[in-house]
Scaffold this active site. Structure first.
Site, short mmCIF file in Angstrom:
data_model
loop_
_atom_site.label_atom_id
_atom_site.label_comp_id
_atom_site.label_asym_id
_atom_site.label_seq_id
_atom_site.Cartn_x
_atom_site.Cartn_y
_atom_site.Cartn_z
N LYS A 159 -14.81 -24.80 50.54
CA LYS A 159 -14.00 -25.15 48.98
C LYS A 159 -13.15 -24.94 48.14
O LYS A 159 -12.43 -24.78 48.56
CB LYS A 159 -15.09 -23.64 48.29
CG LYS A 159 -16.46 -23.52 48.89
CD LYS A 159 -17.01 -21.57 48.14
CE LYS A 159 -17.37 -21.66 47.63
NZ LYS A 159 -18.00 -19.55 47.59
N GLY A 165 -17.98 -23.93 38.30
CA GLY A 165 -19.25 -25.43 38.13
C GLY A 165 -19.80 -25.90 39.22
O GLY A 165 -20.28 -27.11 39.36
N LYS A 238 -27.16 -21.29 35.90
CA LYS A 238 -28.41 -20.40 35.76
C LYS A 238 -29.47 -20.44 35.27
O LYS A 238 -28.62 -21.44 33.70
CB LYS A 238 -27.69 -18.96 35.31
CG LYS A 238 -26.82 -18.41 36.80
CD LYS A 238 -26.32 -17.61 36.26
CE LYS A 238 -25.04 -17.23 37.10
NZ LYS A 238 -23.90 -16.01 37.02
N ASN A 290 -15.61 -13.21 37.45
CA ASN A 290 -15.75 -13.54 36.46
C ASN A 290 -14.98 -12.45 35.45
O ASN A 290 -16.15 -11.32 35.22
CB ASN A 290 -17.32 -13.75 36.01
CG ASN A 290 -17.64 -15.69 36.87
OD1 ASN A 290 -16.79 -16.28 37.34
ND2 ASN A 290 -18.59 -15.80 36.47
N ARG A 292 -14.59 -11.95 32.29
CA ARG A 292 -15.34 -11.96 30.59
C ARG A 292 -16.76 -11.49 30.49
O ARG A 292 -16.92 -11.01 31.97
CB ARG A 292 -15.12 -13.42 31.02
CG ARG A 292 -16.25 -14.71 31.27
CD ARG A 292 -16.92 -16.07 31.42
NE ARG A 292 -16.54 -16.28 32.59
CZ ARG A 292 -17.91 -16.96 32.87
NH1 ARG A 292 -19.23 -16.32 32.38
NH2 ARG A 292 -18.60 -17.68 34.12
P1 ADP Z 1 -18.79 -21.94 41.12
O1 ADP Z 1 -17.82 -21.35 40.31
O2 ADP Z 1 -18.13 -23.55 41.11
O3 ADP Z 1 -19.86 -21.40 40.11
P2 ADP Z 1 -19.52 -19.89 43.62
O4 ADP Z 1 -18.04 -19.95 44.06
O5 ADP Z 1 -20.09 -18.75 42.91
O6 ADP Z 1 -19.02 -21.68 42.56
O7 ADP Z 1 -20.69 -20.58 44.00
C1 ADP Z 1 -21.95 -21.41 42.92
C2 ADP Z 1 -22.75 -21.02 43.72
O8 ADP Z 1 -23.54 -22.29 45.09
C3 ADP Z 1 -23.45 -20.01 44.05
O9 ADP Z 1 -24.54 -19.02 43.03
C4 ADP Z 1 -24.35 -20.60 45.16
O10 ADP Z 1 -25.58 -21.05 44.08
C5 ADP Z 1 -23.93 -21.34 45.97
N1 ADP Z 1 -22.93 -21.13 46.90
C6 ADP Z 1 -21.81 -20.29 47.11
N2 ADP Z 1 -20.75 -20.34 48.28
C7 ADP Z 1 -22.08 -20.13 48.94
C8 ADP Z 1 -22.04 -19.83 50.66
N3 ADP Z 1 -21.16 -19.27 51.38
N4 ADP Z 1 -23.03 -19.74 50.94
C9 ADP Z 1 -24.18 -21.00 50.20
N5 ADP Z 1 -23.92 -21.07 49.02
C10 ADP Z 1 -23.44 -21.04 48.45
#
Ligand code: ADP
Length: 448
Positions: A159, A165, A238, A290, A292
Site C-alpha cells: 500500500k 481511493g 461505499k 479520516n 473529517r
Molecule cells: P484508501 O485510503 O485508498 O481508501 P484504505 O486503507 O482505506 O485505502 O482501504 C480501502 C479498502 O481496501 C478497504 O475498505 C478494504 O476494502 C480494502 N483493504 C485495505 N486494506 C486491506 C487489507 N489489509 N486486507 C484486505 N483488504 C484491504
C-alpha cells in the site's frame, strides 16, 4: 468569539447539509461556487455567494487563494470544508487559522499525521488500537519487502503511504509475482500522489469494513458515537451504509468504542473523525483514520439523535462537547443509499438535466440532496446526487421502509443507482446482514 458567518468550501448535498445546520443555529452562510454550480440549491439558499472560478476543481473548489479572499471579502469568521476537496489538506487548515478564521475541522497537525498512512498506523498502534499485521513502517528495498512478506505470510498487500481511493494498492498472492506488483504499485502511487513510499500489510481474505465515529473537544475529552458498517463497496467505493452493524454486539460496541474514544482523548483530537477498521473472525484491525465528516454520517445521526455538523461547529467555536458518553443512547437502525447519476449496473456516468424529480417522504425518511426538477448535473464532479437515509425501530422495519421510500423516489432525465438499491435490498444475504467487502462485486459478476 462566537461564529456568526460560515463559508462553505464545498458543493452538492454536503454544502446544503452544512447550510442547514448553520441556519438552525442562527449562523449565516456564504456559498463559494464554480461557474458550473451557479444554479445549485445551496448557492440560492446561502446568505451570500461568491463565484471562485471555472468548473475544474483545481481552479475553483481547490483554489485556496480564491476561497480565503472570498471569506475575507464577505466577513466570514469560520470555514467548513465538508468532505473531499480541501477537507483533509493540513496546509489549507493552517492557512485558514493563520487568517484568524475558525477551521471547522481537526487540528492541522492531526490531519497531517493521519494523512500519511505509515504515520497514521504508527500513531494508532502507539495509542493501543489493534493493527493489521504488517511492516513496522515504510519498506524500501525489494529484499526488505520480501523478508517482511515471508514473515507476515502471503497473500500480502502493498500500500502507498499517501494512498487514497484504493489507488497505489496491490495484492501479492505469492513470492514469484512480488517484484512486478511492487513496481506497479510504486509507479501508480508516484503518478497519483507524487510519493511512492510503500508499506506492507497482511491481506485479509474476507473482512467487513466497520468504522467508528468519534468526536473530541481538542482538550482531552472525547466520545464515540458507535459504528457504521460500510462493507457494501464497489472498487473501494461505499454504496450503502448502515448503523449499527448487523454483526457488532452492544458489548463489543461499548468495548471498541471505549478504546477509540480513549485514543482520541489521549491525542487531544478536536472535532469529528472516523476510525476505519477491517473486521474478520471477531477481530478489529485498524486501516486508517479520516479527519473529517464522512458522507455516511447521517446513519449515525439517525440512531443517536445528534446533529454531527452542529457538533462540529460548536467545537470549532470553542464550546464543550454537547454530551458525555453516558448521555449517548443508540436506538433503532438506519440505512443510507448513495444515489448516483450513473447506470445502475454498468456504473457509466450519466450527467445531464433532471426533467422531473420527486423525493421520498414520510416518517423517518430523510433525503439529503441539492437536486430539483430542471437542475443540470454538471459532468465535472462526483456523480453522487442524493442520499436516501431511512430509520426504523428494528433492522427489518428499516428495510421495509427503505423499500417503500425507494418506490417513491422519482428522478427522470438521467440514469440513477435507484434500481441497484431496489434489487440489493431484496437479496437474502443483505436481508440477513450477511455480507463482506467482497460481496457486492461478486454479486454484480454473477448477475452479469
Ligand atoms: P484508501 O485510503 O485508498 O481508501 P484504505 O486503507 O482505506 O485505502 O482501504 C480501502 C479498502 O481496501 C478497504 O475498505 C478494504 O476494502 C480494502 N483493504 C485495505 N486494506 C486491506 C487489507 N489489509 N486486507 C484486505 N483488504 C484491504
Amino acid at each position: 468569539m462566537a461564529i456568526s458567518r460560515i463559508l462553505i468550501a464545498n458543493r452538492g448535498e454536503i454544502a446544503l447539509r452544512i447550510h442547514r445546520a448553520a441556519h438552525e443555529m442562527g449562523i449565516e452562510t456564504v456559498a463559494v461556487h464554480s461557474t458550473a454550480d451557479t444554479d445549485a440549491m445551496h448557492v440560492r439558499l446561502a446568505d451570500a455567494a461568491v463565484c471562485i472560478g471555472p468548473p475544474p476543481a483545481s481552479e475553483s473548489y481547490l483554489n485556496t487563494a480564491a476561497i480565503i479572499s472570498a471569506a475575507e471579502i464577505t466577513g466570514c469568521d469560520a470555514i467548513h470544508p465538508g468532505y473531499g476537496f480541501l477537507s483533509e489538506n493540513a496546509q489549507f487548515a493552517d492557512i485558514v487559522e493563520a487568517h484568524d478564521i475558525a477551521w471547522i475541522g481537526p487540528k492541522p497537525d492531526h490531519i497531517r499525521t493521519m494523512g500519511d498512512k505509515v504515520q497514521a498506523k504508527k500513531t494508532a498502534g502507539a495509542l493501543g488500537l489493534p493493527l493489521v499485521p504488517g511492516s513496522a513502517g515504510a519498506v524500501e528495498t525489494m529484499d526488505e519487502i520480501r523478508a517482511v512478506a515471508e514473515e507476515i505470510g502471503y497473500p500480502v498487500l502493498v500500500k502507498a503511504a499517501s494512498g487514497g481511493g484504493g489507488r497505489g494498492m496491490k495484492v501479492i498472492p505469492s513470492p514469484d509475482s512480488l517484484e512486478n506488483l511492487v513496481r506497479q504499485a510504486k509507479s501508480e502511487a508516484k503518478a497519483a500522489f507524487g510519493d511512492d513510499t510503500m508499506y506492507l500489510e497482511k491481506y485479509l481474505g474476507n473482512p467487513r469494513h466497520i468504522e467508528f465515529q468519534v468526536f473530541g473537544d481538542g482538550n482531552g475529552n472525547a466520545i464515540h458515537l458507535g459504528e457504521r458498517d460500510c462493507s457494501l463497496q464497489r472498487r473501494h467505493q461505499k454504496v450503502f451504509e448502515e448503523a449499527p452493524s448487523p454483526v457488532i454486539s452492544a458489548g463489543e460496541r461499548t468495548r471498541m468504542g471505549g478504546v477509540v474514544a480513549q485514543a482520541m482523548a489521549e491525542m487531544g483530537y478536536r472535532g469529528a473523525g472516523t476510525i476505519e477498521f477491517l473486521w474478520e473472525n471477531g477481530e478489529f484491525y485498524f486501516i486508517e483514520m479520516n479527519t473529517r465528516l464522512q458522507v455516511e454520517h447521517p446513519v449515525t445521526e439517525m440512531i443517536t439523535g445528534i446533529d454531527l455538523v452542529r457538533e462540529q461547529i460548536r467545537i470549532a467555536d470553542g464550546k464543550n462537547l454537547s454530551c458525555s458518553q453516558e448521555d449517548i443512547a443508540f436506538a433503532g437502525h438506519a440505512i443510507e443509499c448513495r444515489i448516483n447519476a450513473e447506470d445502475p449496473f454498468t456504473f457509466a456516468p450519466s450527467p445531464g438535466k433532471i426533467t422531473y424529480y420527486h423525493a421520498a417522504g414520510g416518517m423517518h425518511v430523510r433525503v439529503d440532496s441539492g437536486i430539483y426538477a430542471g437542475y443540470s448535473i454538471p459532468p465535472y464532479y462526483d456523480s453522487m446526487i442524493a442520499k436516501l437515509i431511512v430509520y426504523g425501530k428494528t433492522r427489518e422495519r428499516c428495510i421495509m421502509r427503505l423499500r417503500r421510500a425507494l418506490e417513491e423516489m422519482v428522478v427522470e432525465g438521467v440514469k440513477t443507482s435507484i434500481p441497484l438499491h431496489e434489487e440489493l435490498i431484496r437479496q437474502p444475504d443483505i436481508l440477513e446482514g450477511n455480507y463482506t467487502i467482497k460481496w457486492l462485486e461478486e454479486w454484480l459478476e454473477k448477475r452479469g
